[in-house]
Design an enzyme around this catalytic site. Structure first.
Site, short mmCIF file in Angstrom:
data_model
loop_
_atom_site.label_atom_id
_atom_site.label_comp_id
_atom_site.label_asym_id
_atom_site.label_seq_id
_atom_site.Cartn_x
_atom_site.Cartn_y
_atom_site.Cartn_z
N ASP A 199 0.46 -1.08 0.15
CA ASP A 199 -0.46 -0.31 -0.20
C ASP A 199 0.93 1.10 -0.40
OD1 ASP A 199 -2.73 1.10 0.09
OD2 ASP A 199 -1.94 1.62 2.21
N LEU A 280 -8.20 6.29 2.17
CA LEU A 280 -8.49 7.17 1.94
C LEU A 280 -6.81 7.28 0.65
CD1 LEU A 280 -10.60 9.60 3.93
CD2 LEU A 280 -11.15 8.52 1.83
N ARG A 281 -6.30 6.60 1.15
CA ARG A 281 -4.25 6.75 0.44
C ARG A 281 -5.26 6.87 -1.28
NH1 ARG A 281 -1.20 4.53 3.46
NH2 ARG A 281 -0.54 4.99 4.78
N ALA A 282 -5.58 6.06 -1.86
CA ALA A 282 -5.65 5.52 -3.68
C ALA A 282 -6.81 7.27 -3.52
CB ALA A 282 -6.99 4.39 -3.40
#
Length: 687
Positions: A199, A280-282
């Site tokens: 990730d 929410l990193r995407a």
């Protein structure tokens, strides 16, 4: 210095329609380092390492504070142990560094450590920077990143999350900036990455060798020309490299003024929601990548094309998927979410939507009830179709169950069936007896290069590691008078050196020996077996083990999967495993013993754990029971740690698997107690 293969010369980096996904991802993450780096996945021989090593040569040079070991930016010196620096500090310009992190690097080499020579000769505790300090404002490259030891993965996670490295060890307390572009390459056949590290990579790309003969020939042609005369080959691409360097510099200058409208941001959120990504990193990475792509294209406003490219690079490894599923993206769904219309202008921001209530209907005031939408009617009819399909499936299962109740004639006719698998679960921890000295991992106790320090020892050929400074000084102290020590100096000899002895966990070779005979062929039983083995495979992946698979049915046993780090391959072989025929238990055990002996010759430090999955029946050939006991004795005599997963079920049980476990000197585990939760229930009942 060896002449590097030019970035522009890599086939795919110079395409007429722009660079291919691998080259584009590398360029975008250097244009906007906050994208978070790139993971390149692909088969061997696809120029992964070549193009990464060529990347640094086309990046614009950077300004650093002269003499600073931590590459501080003169405009923002930040955290530098060599500082502080005044506004008049001298500045020098140098190329961007590409720092390679070897898979076998020690923690001291990565973080940095006490400068041992000065500590011993001058009595000064001075910090010697490691690879993270050297990579600051550059590229940190990890080849075969999926094979990186867990303790090094933890260090990278900390640095990537915080943008700095903190060292608290051996009397040294140092903090320095560590912001770098993390680039990793890997071959998925050798195992997957830990989800936490996966990730942290902003972008991911899948690469494969071209199937077009003309492209393959061009790759070979360029490589042979480079090998014949690297300097002349590089000169041919000098203009292309200079042009690429200039375009990157222009994009880096433009990225700060690229505008992402509210409509574009909302579209990114819709895409990420549609692919059911975690966290929410995407969304953040997709937005940053879209801005970088717009800058690379010379635009000052993000378009739908920028969002499309960003989504194909930032989302494949973040979408929620089952264990062992490869990353991927449904491009038809992406097209559907993005639509055909361009993003509307954002000159006049829209007013905030009114809350639902009597005075307003919220963002959508059409007033349609959920059931009024034609799409809902379609969905309802689809649900009804699914329900009828489920009923058909249920009737099929009932037929299968009645077939299972029919006496099994598979011992006479080698008829095969293939059962599916259920949902995986967390398994109990299975370990190898004793304390090993294998590769650092997360399963069995071992003397490793990391872990808690439990003592010190004299370094030998098979015992090395970080120097234990305190014990080294203690060993030298009684001899200082005889060695003529003077004030301020400590006289050391080679025999004084001591290294730290640490105990941690090692990875093991987990070899599954699976009974696929007719007695296991009942649909429910084989599904239970496959689910248990798949759960154990998932556990082996998380503990960084090597895995292998031996199956036996009919009259023979076979190695379905030689020992490998790729648990994905093992899961695939297990999924396709047929069942039926007699039970050649002895052949299965002997095949496992032979395979373990070969692997011990190849890798003597990696201790094996044999997991035999069977009901204990032996029905193939004359004296099947006696031969199976003989085979079990061979494994027990070799000192192999084994576990027998007992698949026998029903009210009338023969206990053959428990008897087999006795002959193997193995732990006996009923299949219903493989899961950690079941083990906890058993413990509670016993208490």
């Amino acid at each position: 210095m060896t002449q590097q293969f030019p970035f522009s010369a890599v086939v795919g980096a110079d395409g007429p329609e722009g660079p291919d996904p691998m080259a584009l991802a590398l360029l975008l993450t250097t244009i906007a380092p906050d994208v978070g780096g790139v993971l390149v996945r692909g088969e061997k021989g696809t120029a992964k390492s070549t193009i990464v090593r060529a990347l640094a040569a086309v990046l614009p040079p950077i300004d650093v504070v002269a003499g600073d070991r931590f590459s501080s930016d003169p405009r923002d010196p930040g955290l530098s142990p060599d500082g502080p620096f005044g506004p008049d500090a001298p500045v020098e310009t140098r190329p961007v560094r590409l720092v390679e992190l070897p898979v076998g690097a020690t923690e001291d080499r990565v973080l940095g450590s006490l400068h041992l020579e000065r500590a011993l000769s001058e009595g000064k505790a001075e910090y010697e920077p490691g690879l993270l300090a050297r990579a600051h404002r550059g590229i940190l490259y990890v080849d075969e990143v999926n094979l990186l030891h867990d303790h090094l993965v933890d260090l990278l996670l900390d640095a990537a999350a915080m943008g700095r490295s903190t060292v608290e060890r051996d009397g040294v307390s140092v903090e320095h900036a560590a912001r770098f572009v993390l680039v990793g390459t890997m071959n998925p056949e050798e195992g997957e990455l830990r989800p936490q590290l996966l990730d942290r990579f902003g972008l991911t790309v899948e690469v494969a060798a071209p199937r077009d003969p003309a492209l393959r020939a061009e790759v070979v042609r360029r490589r042979m020309a480079y090998d014949a005369d690297p300097a002349a080959f590089a000169e041919r691409y000098a203009d292309a490299e200079a042009a690429l360097r200039g375009r990157i510099a222009d994009a880096q200058a433009l990225v700060g003024v690229v505008r992402l409208t509210d409509a574009g941001l909302l579209k990114i959120a819709e895409v990420c929601a549609a692919f059911d990504v975690d966290g929410l990193r995407a969304d953040i990475v997709t937005a940053r990548t879209a801005v970088a792509h717009a800058a690379w294209s010379g635009r000052t406003e993000v378009t739908l094309e920028d969002i499309r490219v960003a989504a194909t690079l930032a989302l494949p490894h973040r979408r929620r998927r089952k264990p062992f599923d490869a990353p991927g993206l449904d491009e038809d769904l992406l097209d559907q979410v993005l639509g055909d219309e361009e993003l509307p202008p954002d000159d006049d921001p829209e007013p905030d939507p009114q809350p639902d209530g009597p005075d307003g209907a919220g963002p959508d005031d059409s007033g349609d009830a959920p059931g009024d939408d034609p799409a809902d009617e379609t969905a309802n009819s689809t649900d009804q179709t699914h329900n009828s399909t489920d009923q058909t499936a249920n009737s099929t299962d009932e037929t299968a169950n009645s077939a299972d109740q029919t006496p099994n004639s598979a011992d006479q006719t080698p008829k095969s069936t293939v059962a599916g698998t259920g949902s995986t679960y967390r398994t109990r921890l299975l370990t190898v007896r004793g304390v090993g000295t294998g590769t650092a991992g997360r399963r069995s106790r071992a003397r490793t290069s990391n872990g808690r320090r439990i003592g010190a020892a004299v370094p030998t050929g098979d015992r090395s590691g970080a120097i234990h400074l305190t014990e080294t000084i203690r060993a030298a102290a009684p001899h200082q008078g005889a060695r003529g020590r003077t004030a301020g100096q400590l006289v050391l000899r080679a025999q004084d050196l001591r290294v730290a002895v640490r105990e941690g966990r090692e990875s093991n070779l987990v070899l599954f020996c699976v009974d696929a005979s007719g007695s296991m062929a009942a649909r429910k039983r084989m599904e239970q077996v496959k689910t248990a083995v798949l759960s154990l495979l998932l556990d082996a992946y998380q503990r960084r083990d090597k895995v292998g698979l031996v199956t036996f049915r009919g009259t023979t046993a076979e190695v379905a999967l030689p020992p490998t780090h790729s648990v994905d391959a093992a899961a695939q072989r297990l999924e396709e495993l047929p069942a039926g025929g007699r039970t050649p238990l002895a052949e299965g055990l002997l095949e496992a013993a032979h395979l373990l002996a070969v692997e011990h010759t190849r890798d003597p430090q990696r201790r094996p754990l044999l997991v035999v999955v069977t009901d204990g029946r032996a029905t193939a050939g004359a004296d099947a029971v006696a031969r199976s006991r003989m085979a079990a004795g061979v494994l027990a005599g070799a000192g192999i740690t084994a576990v027998v997963v007992d698949c026998e079920s029903g009210p009338m049980r023969m206990g053959l698997a428990a008897t087999l476990a006795e002959h193997l000197g193995a732990e006996h585990v009923p299949i219903g107690e493989v899961s950690a939760e079941a083990l906890l229930d058993v413990t509670r009942r016993a208490a």
